[in-house]
Design an enzyme around this catalytic site. Sequence first.
Site, PDB file in Angstrom:
ATOM      1  N   SER A  11     -36.503  -6.977   7.216  1.00 35.27           N
ATOM      2  CA  SER A  11     -35.743  -7.776   6.264  1.00 35.27           C
ATOM      3  C   SER A  11     -36.466  -9.050   5.841  1.00 35.27           C
ATOM      4  O   SER A  11     -37.541  -8.991   5.267  1.00 35.27           O
ATOM      5  CB  SER A  11     -34.375  -8.090   6.865  1.00 35.27           C
ATOM      6  OG  SER A  11     -33.552  -8.720   5.928  1.00 35.27           O
ATOM      7  N   HIS A  12     -35.916 -10.179   6.195  1.00 35.02           N
ATOM      8  CA  HIS A  12     -36.430 -11.471   5.731  1.00 35.02           C
ATOM      9  C   HIS A  12     -37.462 -12.056   6.698  1.00 35.02           C
ATOM     10  O   HIS A  12     -37.966 -13.139   6.468  1.00 35.02           O
ATOM     11  CB  HIS A  12     -35.265 -12.443   5.585  1.00 35.02           C
ATOM     12  CG  HIS A  12     -34.392 -12.432   6.810  1.00 35.02           C
ATOM     13  ND1 HIS A  12     -33.528 -11.389   7.077  1.00 35.02           N
ATOM     14  CD2 HIS A  12     -34.293 -13.270   7.843  1.00 35.02           C
ATOM     15  CE1 HIS A  12     -32.926 -11.624   8.235  1.00 35.02           C
ATOM     16  NE2 HIS A  12     -33.374 -12.753   8.725  1.00 35.02           N
ATOM     17  N   ASP A  25     -34.698 -10.780  -0.759  1.00 34.18           N
ATOM     18  CA  ASP A  25     -35.503 -10.876   0.461  1.00 34.18           C
ATOM     19  C   ASP A  25     -36.481  -9.712   0.618  1.00 34.18           C
ATOM     20  O   ASP A  25     -36.667  -8.912  -0.304  1.00 34.18           O
ATOM     21  CB  ASP A  25     -34.596 -10.981   1.692  1.00 34.18           C
ATOM     22  CG  ASP A  25     -33.892  -9.670   1.987  1.00 34.18           C
ATOM     23  OD1 ASP A  25     -33.636  -8.912   1.030  1.00 34.18           O
ATOM     24  OD2 ASP A  25     -33.614  -9.387   3.165  1.00 34.18           O
ATOM     25  N   ASP A  60     -36.517  -6.764   2.008  1.00 37.13           N
ATOM     26  CA  ASP A  60     -36.102  -5.387   1.744  1.00 37.13           C
ATOM     27  C   ASP A  60     -35.056  -5.270   0.641  1.00 37.13           C
ATOM     28  O   ASP A  60     -34.486  -4.191   0.433  1.00 37.13           O
ATOM     29  CB  ASP A  60     -35.595  -4.724   3.028  1.00 37.13           C
ATOM     30  CG  ASP A  60     -34.391  -5.443   3.611  1.00 37.13           C
ATOM     31  OD1 ASP A  60     -34.306  -6.677   3.445  1.00 37.13           O
ATOM     32  OD2 ASP A  60     -33.524  -4.785   4.222  1.00 37.13           O
ATOM     33  N   ASP A 117     -31.972  -6.567   0.163  1.00 34.74           N
ATOM     34  CA  ASP A 117     -30.514  -6.528   0.329  1.00 34.74           C
ATOM     35  C   ASP A 117     -29.863  -7.901   0.243  1.00 34.74           C
ATOM     36  O   ASP A 117     -28.655  -8.008   0.099  1.00 34.74           O
ATOM     37  CB  ASP A 117     -30.104  -5.781   1.619  1.00 34.74           C
ATOM     38  CG  ASP A 117     -30.708  -6.379   2.874  1.00 34.74           C
ATOM     39  OD1 ASP A 117     -31.500  -7.329   2.764  1.00 34.74           O
ATOM     40  OD2 ASP A 117     -30.385  -5.872   3.966  1.00 34.74           O
ATOM     41  N   ARG A 118     -30.658  -8.974   0.331  1.00 32.64           N
ATOM     42  CA  ARG A 118     -30.062 -10.312   0.241  1.00 32.64           C
ATOM     43  C   ARG A 118     -30.189 -10.881  -1.166  1.00 32.64           C
ATOM     44  O   ARG A 118     -31.024 -10.430  -1.948  1.00 32.64           O
ATOM     45  CB  ARG A 118     -30.777 -11.277   1.194  1.00 32.64           C
ATOM     46  CG  ARG A 118     -30.561 -10.938   2.636  1.00 32.64           C
ATOM     47  CD  ARG A 118     -31.127 -12.012   3.539  1.00 32.64           C
ATOM     48  NE  ARG A 118     -30.724 -11.727   4.910  1.00 32.64           N
ATOM     49  CZ  ARG A 118     -30.704 -12.598   5.896  1.00 32.64           C
ATOM     50  NH1 ARG A 118     -31.110 -13.829   5.670  1.00 32.64           N
ATOM     51  NH2 ARG A 118     -30.307 -12.260   7.099  1.00 32.64           N
ATOM     52  N   LYS A 133     -25.740  -4.173   1.944  1.00 29.17           N
ATOM     53  CA  LYS A 133     -25.658  -5.263   0.990  1.00 29.17           C
ATOM     54  C   LYS A 133     -26.747  -5.046  -0.054  1.00 29.17           C
ATOM     55  O   LYS A 133     -27.708  -4.312   0.203  1.00 29.17           O
ATOM     56  CB  LYS A 133     -25.771  -6.605   1.681  1.00 29.17           C
ATOM     57  CG  LYS A 133     -26.975  -6.792   2.561  1.00 29.17           C
ATOM     58  CD  LYS A 133     -26.814  -8.069   3.374  1.00 29.17           C
ATOM     59  CE  LYS A 133     -28.014  -8.330   4.229  1.00 29.17           C
ATOM     60  NZ  LYS A 133     -27.715  -8.265   5.656  1.00 29.17           N
TER      61      LYS A 133
HETATM   62  C1  G1P Z   1     -28.632 -12.160  10.344  1.00 26.80           C
HETATM   63  C2  G1P Z   1     -27.419 -12.642   9.591  1.00 26.80           C
HETATM   64  C3  G1P Z   1     -26.430 -11.524   9.424  1.00 26.80           C
HETATM   65  C4  G1P Z   1     -27.106 -10.337   8.734  1.00 26.80           C
HETATM   66  C5  G1P Z   1     -28.370  -9.950   9.493  1.00 26.80           C
HETATM   67  C6  G1P Z   1     -29.155  -8.874   8.769  1.00 26.80           C
HETATM   68  O1  G1P Z   1     -28.249 -11.728  11.626  1.00 26.80           O
HETATM   69  O2  G1P Z   1     -26.822 -13.745  10.233  1.00 26.80           O
HETATM   70  O3  G1P Z   1     -25.331 -11.970   8.679  1.00 26.80           O
HETATM   71  O4  G1P Z   1     -26.247  -9.244   8.670  1.00 26.80           O
HETATM   72  O5  G1P Z   1     -29.204 -11.091   9.655  1.00 26.80           O
HETATM   73  O6  G1P Z   1     -29.563  -9.278   7.500  1.00 26.80           O
HETATM   74  P1  G1P Z   1     -28.411 -12.643  12.942  1.00 26.80           P
HETATM   75  O7  G1P Z   1     -29.846 -13.062  13.009  1.00 26.80           O
HETATM   76  O8  G1P Z   1     -27.530 -13.835  12.725  1.00 26.80           O
HETATM   77  O9  G1P Z   1     -27.950 -11.782  14.076  1.00 26.80           O
HETATM   78 ZN    ZN Z   2     -32.744  -7.845   4.238  1.00 29.75          ZN
END
Ligand code: G1P
Ligand code: ZN
Length: 542
Positions: A113-114, A276, A278, A280-281, A375
């Site tokens: 992801s990010h 982000d 991938d 989804d954000r 998302k």
């Molecule tokens: C974080 C975000 C959460 C999201 C997840 C995946 O998780 O807080 O809302 O679903 O990334 O993108 P966390 O690192 O808080 O467990």
């Molecule tokens: Zn992501």
Amino acid sequence: MTARIVATQPFSDQRPGTSGLRKKVATFRGEHYLENFVQSIFDCIAAPAGSELVLGGDGRFYNREAIGIILGMAAANGFSKVIVGRDGILSTPAASNLIRKRNTCGGIILSASHNPGGPDGDFGIKFNSANGGPAPEKLTEAIYARSREISEYRIVDADVDIGKLGQSRVGEMTVEVIDPVADYAELMESIFDFELIRDHLKSGFRIRFDAMHAVTGPYAKEILENRLGAAPGSVMNAVPLPDFGGGHPDPNLTYAEDLVKIMYGEDAPDFGAASDGDGDRNMILGSRFFVTPSDSLAVLAANATLVPGYRGGIAGVARSMPTSAAADRVAKALGIPFFETPTGWKFFGNLMDAGMVTLCGEESFGTGSNHVREKDGLWAVLFWLNLLANKKIPVEQMLLGHWEKYGRNYYSRHDYEEIPADAAKAVIEKVRDSFGDLQGAQLGQYRVLFCDDFSYTDPVDGSISTGQGLRIGFTDGSRIVFRLSGTGTSGATLRVYLESFEADVAKQKMDAQDALSELIAISRKISGLVEITGRTAPTVIT
Ligand code: G1P
Ligand code: ZN
């Protein structure tokens, strides 16, 4: 081609977190590491021979090699077909869509992801089920249990050119390489009023989308520039790079700094957005204006019927527990149900499958609907563009009008990244230990109404998830939440979520940090986080 059966030893650290298994690239490249986890997935889903699978990732470093390995393992494990995005690329929402559209037994998404990428960055893998959504906790726990006892995996050598569209074979299995963008773009056209958006852009409405050198570049170019006619160059940092150009592909005010500079600069465009690693954000900006993700969900819910795909109304709204209650207020006004779930998109799947909710959101820049089971960053951008094209007002005015009608939930999240795990745990313990004294206590202008460790009973299948974050709720609806991140790969990240409600229009234009300053001070006092961690300020404020 016969499968090789490779003897292996279990690893003890393959428990998926909030969103799949995430580790440093070096860990995934270690002998048998990826293979063990993939075999554990295959063992647990027990897909009947002949099943099909979707496979793709955000293009980060190690994506291609991992795809080669997984293709070989899928063939050895009896899958009849794997549908792969060209060059191994699929955004997370695009993968979710494909699983649903092609009726596969699920899909494997390669992404952290990010989190930053590159040889020293992070890699990740997760399994999405046949509904297109992240595997529920029951399955991720089963995969983890399997990974602790695995003794062998099956693989064939796969030599497929995933850069070329079309079909080829690995042993008995077909590999279908598809255009990663086409199906997704078509889905977006089926939901939003492209003609209206096109006209609005033609009339001089200027947009900027920052793909942050991550997976959404090609999607945004095709949809925003080619199909909607946004000015060439509206999509910036559009070329996906294996290390995201050295950046941190997280769309927030800290990391999307190129975009923020433009949106807060001279002659700023009317609308800015970023996504982000991938895809989804999403982050939504107006000119010199930031929309919190919690508010974004509320605005989308309040105006959903302006969008063709939701013209008939929305069934309900769900938000993760730490997300502000702004959407709850809209749901109440609309007379539709709303749900408060633990953090992570996997908890929305059942509600969407059961038709109980249409829109879902998280404060962590995640918004989506039942069009897929993830998302969806670009979907949120198009939703906003559709609304703005309808109303023909600036982003800021959308929010001011919304707050006037529903009140404003001031909101902020303070992250303390990479703190020693022991210190993070000590902070959580200290807060938990103070619950007895806190009940009913008056802290400055706030009086404690309740404190608890959030747990959730899924209304569809009755499954219970405990230990989902410490909540301190005040009588006026304000809240402080403490939670440890479940997605990091080094040290621990402590998240402190702060929220207060303001119904008085005259007081709705404050800076969120100022409006929340007393709650911030209370949160530090209760948790002793400065003393315990030695940190005097958060690493990231969103
Ligand atoms: C974080 C975000 C959460 C999201 C997840 C995946 O998780 O807080 O809302 O679903 O990334 O993108 P966390 O690192 O808080 O467990
Ligand atoms: Zn992501």
